[in-house]
Design an enzyme around this catalytic site. Structure first.
Site, PDB file in Angstrom:
ATOM      1  N   LEU A   1      42.199  41.014  32.412  1.00  0.00           N
ATOM      2  CA  LEU A   1      41.047  40.687  31.576  1.00  0.00           C
ATOM      3  C   LEU A   1      41.239  39.248  31.114  1.00  0.00           C
ATOM      4  CD1 LEU A   1      38.507  41.920  30.135  1.00  0.00           C
ATOM      5  CD2 LEU A   1      39.945  41.930  28.103  1.00  0.00           C
TER       6      LEU A   1
ATOM      7  N   TYR B   1      32.841  47.391  26.544  1.00  0.00           N
ATOM      8  CA  TYR B   1      33.021  47.207  25.104  1.00  0.00           C
ATOM      9  C   TYR B   1      33.457  45.781  24.825  1.00  0.00           C
ATOM     10  CZ  TYR B   1      38.163  47.503  25.324  1.00  0.00           C
ATOM     11  OH  TYR B   1      39.489  47.269  25.575  1.00  0.00           O
TER      12      TYR B   1
ATOM     13  N   LYS C   1      35.466  44.295  31.001  1.00  0.00           N
ATOM     14  CA  LYS C   1      35.968  44.993  29.805  1.00  0.00           C
ATOM     15  C   LYS C   1      35.324  46.380  29.750  1.00  0.00           C
ATOM     16  CE  LYS C   1      37.465  43.842  25.118  1.00  0.00           C
ATOM     17  NZ  LYS C   1      38.841  44.256  25.278  1.00  0.00           N
TER      18      LYS C   1
ATOM     19  N   GLU D   1      49.384  41.774  32.958  1.00  0.00           N
ATOM     20  CA  GLU D   1      49.053  41.666  31.526  1.00  0.00           C
ATOM     21  C   GLU D   1      49.565  42.936  30.864  1.00  0.00           C
ATOM     22  OE1 GLU D   1      44.842  41.849  30.646  1.00  0.00           O
ATOM     23  OE2 GLU D   1      44.469  43.215  32.299  1.00  0.00           O
TER      24      GLU D   1
HETATM   25  N1  PDD Z   1      41.981  44.221  23.928  1.00  0.00           N
HETATM   26  N2  PDD Z   1      43.948  42.452  28.264  1.00  0.00           N
HETATM   27  C1  PDD Z   1      43.461  43.679  27.971  1.00  0.00           C
HETATM   28  C2  PDD Z   1      43.650  44.773  28.970  1.00  0.00           C
HETATM   29  C3  PDD Z   1      42.815  43.899  26.745  1.00  0.00           C
HETATM   30  O1  PDD Z   1      42.322  45.117  26.444  1.00  0.00           O
HETATM   31  C4  PDD Z   1      42.689  42.828  25.815  1.00  0.00           C
HETATM   32  C5  PDD Z   1      41.997  42.983  24.499  1.00  0.00           C
HETATM   33  C6  PDD Z   1      43.206  41.570  26.177  1.00  0.00           C
HETATM   34  C7  PDD Z   1      43.101  40.384  25.273  1.00  0.00           C
HETATM   35  O2  PDD Z   1      41.760  39.937  25.168  1.00  0.00           O
HETATM   36  P1  PDD Z   1      41.238  39.171  23.864  1.00  0.00           P
HETATM   37  O3  PDD Z   1      42.174  38.042  23.639  1.00  0.00           O
HETATM   38  O4  PDD Z   1      39.890  38.724  24.241  1.00  0.00           O
HETATM   39  O5  PDD Z   1      41.267  40.169  22.740  1.00  0.00           O
HETATM   40  C8  PDD Z   1      43.819  41.423  27.417  1.00  0.00           C
HETATM   41  C9  PDD Z   1      41.304  44.442  22.679  1.00  0.00           C
HETATM   42  C10 PDD Z   1      41.928  43.756  21.548  1.00  0.00           C
HETATM   43  C11 PDD Z   1      41.182  45.933  22.463  1.00  0.00           C
HETATM   44  O6  PDD Z   1      41.067  46.643  23.449  1.00  0.00           O
HETATM   45  O7  PDD Z   1      41.183  46.376  21.329  1.00  0.00           O
END
Ligand code: PDD
Length: 284
Positions: free
Chosen positions: A203, A32, A147, A179
């Site tokens: 991620l 996703y 992801k 994280e």
């Molecule tokens: N999540 N780490 C994880 C495990 C994440 O699911 C996300 C983002 C991030 C941050 O990534 P980014 O800056 O590209 O949004 C780090 C999104 C927001 C979600 O699952 O809704």
């Protein structure tokens, strides 16, 4: 009525039907992506596109229309009358529907693709005063760089955090903070910003990359090195980043107060630089 994108067509969300044999449902076999719409533009669409393509490649899922995602996302914003709003667009792609067996479908089937836009109201209270997070063992798989929609450890960790009054849940693997359940995490120690290096244990957040750039541009050294949980007492500031929340100060980790319980100067400055960046995008 919400209009969503499903396998090449824009249609009312309520009318979408997904097969019970979808491999997303049977095996959590899919990826996703989430992009944020700022009343006129998507922030860092190129970065999200690159990550989406990488996730597809790593999971051996083929989506021939992948290059159309920016157009699909924009159309969803338009069709749902969100052009002048803050919104998030989610994209889900699975390997498709086929009779259940671990082997990939043969002959191959098309992927299942679903995207939707939803209005989004930023949560400003926590972003101003700072939030409390909790810590949990990182029980996720060894490819957190993808992801993937297989998010059970993330949802379990986050639900436990929320049930106990915390804003987020940080994961610890081999004593190191990796994280959070849906955000990256940064630490400020003696004027240096630390964050876990890109690896298969995190991620690679698009927001993470952007804040590393913003900090360096301000002359703040950034070290992509993990912080050990037991070294938390040496840290003056913590913040977390993701697409929806941008940057959120953390002022408590479980019972341990960080930075006297108030957001610190580096976090606040980076937040301002980010806001400037958004304003400049708006006016460009
Ligand atoms: N999540 N780490 C994880 C495990 C994440 O699911 C996300 C983002 C991030 C941050 O990534 P980014 O800056 O590209 O949004 C780090 C999104 C927001 C979600 O699952 O809704």
């Amino acid at each position: 009525m919400d209009i969503a994108y499903f396998n090449g067509t824009f249609m009312p969300r309520d009318e979408i039907r997904i097969s019970p044999d979808d491999r997303g449902f049977l095996f959590a076999e899919g990826i996703y992506e989430v992009v944020r719409w700022y009343q006129g533009f998507f922030f860092e669409m190129d970065g999200h596109m690159a990550r989406m393509k990488r996730s597809l490649r790593e999971t051996l899922i083929s989506w021939p229309e992948e290059d159309k995602f920016p157009v699909i996302a924009r159309e969803l914003v338009k069709l749902n009358h969100l052009a002048n709003s803050q919104a998030l667009v989610y994209l889900q792609v699975t390997r498709g529907a086929a009779s259940r067996t671990h082997a990939f479908p043969s002959p191959p089937v098309g992927p299942t693709t679903y995207a939707f836009a939803r209005e989004f109201t930023p949560e400003n209270a926590g972003r101003e005063s700072g939030v409390a997070i909790t810590v949990k063992e990182d029980i996720r798989w060894a490819r957190c760089d993808i992801k993937s929609i297989a998010l059970l450890p993330n949802t379990l960790g986050f639900q436990d955090a929320v049930s106990n009054g915390f804003f987020e849940c940080a994961f610890v693997r081999n004593g190191l903070i990796t994280e959070c359940s849906h955000s990256n995490i940064f630490f400020v120690q003696k004027g240096i910003v630390y964050t876990h290096p890109e690896s298969e244990n995190i991620l690679s957040g698009i927001t993470r990359k952007n804040f590393i750039k913003l900090a360096r541009r301000e002359g703040i050294p950034v070290k992509e090195e993990a912080i050990a949980l037991k070294k938390l007492s040496k840290v003056q500031e913590i913040f977390i980043t993701n697409t929806s929340g941008e940057i959120t100060p953390v002022v408590r980790v479980d019972n341990f107060e960080i930075g006297g319980g108030v957001p610190g100067p580096v976090t606040r400055m980076l937040r301002e630089r980010f806001n400037d960046q958004i304003c400049s995008y708006k006016h460009s």
